[in-house]
Design a protein around this motif. Structure first.
Motif: not given
Ligand code: MLT
Length: 229
Positions: A65-68, A76-81
């Motif tokens: 939400r709000d990118g974080i 979170d929404n980081s593909p790297l994770n």
């Protein structure tokens, strides 16, 4: 006829559909499935995700939400994770601002695939009837986004080499947008609002990752509840 555009009350009945949210939801899903996740369950609200976790503690909660990172979530929404050690053989419940909502809005389609720059040509190979295809760009907060439009263009560009297509004007515009800028995608997309927002949040590595063209062969398919490869 090949359509591409935002949802806007479109009738998906019987259509083959590709949903795109290149920054970052569909890239996260492609990467998650590539790295061995069993499935991705898109949900619209944080509460819904939390209640699934309460009943099934083994699921992984992801999204933004709000990118974080959302409080209480695993990722979170980081593909790297979305690395094998965190998600392999697990079900991931995902909620994002635009991407997962768009996906849930596609009802009645004969098939729903998820597209990103990462898997653009793989998606194009999976499509069985390019002339009836609907490409849905999630955009941002109900507006067109540069990256989803260019990503749709990348898929159309790959389709073009396979079949003879009757373009709609939108499809033709998006394909041109991609082919005119394919050699400097990063530079071209860096003018986009969402790109700049993600960089401002410290997610420059994510956008660089999401911009890699045809790196993955996985084609996520949504059956109305769950996304699997
Ligand atoms: C979304 O679904 O709205 C996006 O994936 C947001 C983001 O960049 O994390």
């Amino acid at each position: 006829i090949l359509h591409a555009g935002l949802l806007d009350g479109y009738d998906f009945e019987g259509k083959e559909v590709v949903v795109i949210d290149a920054f970052r939801a569909t890239s996260v899903i492609v990467e998650g499935l590539h790295n061995g996740a069993k499935s991705i369950i898109p949900v619209e609200s944080v509460e819904e995700a939390m209640s699934i976790k309460a009943e099934n503690p083994e699921v992984v909660l992801g999204g933004e939400r709000d990118g974080i990172l959302i409080e209480g979530f695993d990722l979170d929404n980081s593909p790297l994770n979305y690395l094998p050690e965190k998600i392999k053989s697990r079900d991931i419940v995902l909620t994002t601002t635009n991407g997962t909502r768009t996906l849930k809005g596609v009802v009645g389609a004969s098939a729903v695939y998820l597209g990103a720059f990462l898997n653009a040509s793989a998606v194009a190979r999976r499509v069985s009837n390019a002339n009836g295809l609907v490409l849905v760009c999630s955009g941002s907060e109900n507006t067109v986004s540069l990256e989803d439009s260019v990503c749709a263009g990348a898929i159309i560009y790959s389709l073009e080499s396979q079949v003879s297509i009757k373009w709609t004007d939108t499809a033709y515009m998006l394909k041109s947008l991609f082919s005119d800028n394919r050699d400097n995608l990063g530079e071209f997309l860096s003018e986009g609002e969402h790109y700049r927002e993600l960089v401002a949040h410290g997610f420059e590595k994510d956008v660089q990752f999401c911009l890699q063209l045809n790196k993955r062969s996985v084609v996520p398919c949504y059956d109305g509840t769950t996304v699997k490869r």
